[in-house]
Enzyme design. Structure first.
Site, short mmCIF file in Angstrom:
data_model
loop_
_atom_site.label_atom_id
_atom_site.label_comp_id
_atom_site.label_asym_id
_atom_site.label_seq_id
_atom_site.Cartn_x
_atom_site.Cartn_y
_atom_site.Cartn_z
CB CYS A 49 -0.93 -0.01 1.22
SG CYS A 49 -1.92 -1.52 1.33
C1 BEZ Z 1 -1.41 -6.48 1.58
O1 BEZ Z 1 -0.90 -5.40 1.29
O2 BEZ Z 1 -1.92 -7.21 0.74
C2 BEZ Z 1 -1.40 -6.91 3.00
C3 BEZ Z 1 -0.99 -6.02 3.96
C4 BEZ Z 1 -0.99 -6.40 5.28
C5 BEZ Z 1 -1.39 -7.67 5.63
C6 BEZ Z 1 -1.81 -8.54 4.66
C7 BEZ Z 1 -1.83 -8.18 3.33
#
Ligand code: BEZ
Length: 160
Positions: A49
């Protein structure tokens, strides 16, 4: 049930960080009369993200607006303090409106939950992107958990 193209965006209360502190804002106010590019993600400050998803929308903000998008909105199941801190860290400025779905009101009503219980994150939001015109979903992309392909700013730009 997961929201789909043609559906109306749910009417829920969300929050945003302001100079005076967290303020409630209704989804109706966010989407009313506007073409909005929305993206949602599992969490502020998480690796994909922070390194890809939000930066991509910051980079493509002008291009999206050139194609008729009035507002770009980022939604995450985090509180407004965290979303405000992430906005500062990412130098978001006015390019993207950072919306805290701390109670997961939007995420649950849209059927976009991602259960990260057991990984210390609890209920989160799936990685998605949407084009919403006057409150109605026109395009919807969802990336399966752990992936980042269809929901990028570049993909949404190609959809417009
Ligand atoms: C993701 O960015 O997909 C993610 C972030 C934190 C925990 C699990 C997945």
């Amino acid at each position: 049930m997961t929201i789909k193209v043609g559906d109306k965006i749910p009417s829920v209360t969300l929050h945003t960080m302001t100079k005076e502190g967290p303020k409630p804002i209704s989804s109706d106010d966010i989407f009313k009369g506007k073409k909005v590019a929305v993206f949602g993600l599992p969490g502020a400050f998480t690796p994909t993200c922070s390194a890809k998803h939000l930066p991509g929308f910051l980079k493509k903000a002008a291009a999206l607006k050139k194609k008729g998008v009035d507002e770009i909105v980022c939604v995450s199941v985090n509180d407004a303090f965290v979303m405000g801190a992430w906005a500062k860290d990412q130098k978001v400025g006015k390019k993207v409106f950072m919306v805290a779905d701390g109670d997961a009101n939007f995420t649950k009503a849209a059927g976009l939950e991602l259960d990260l219980t057991g990984r210390g994150l609890g209920l989160r939001c799936q990685r998605f992107s949407m084009v919403v015109d006057k409150g109605v979903v026109k395009k919807l992309n969802i990336d399966p958990p752990g992936t980042f392909e269809k929901t990028s700013a570049e993909s949404l730009l190609a959809d417009l």
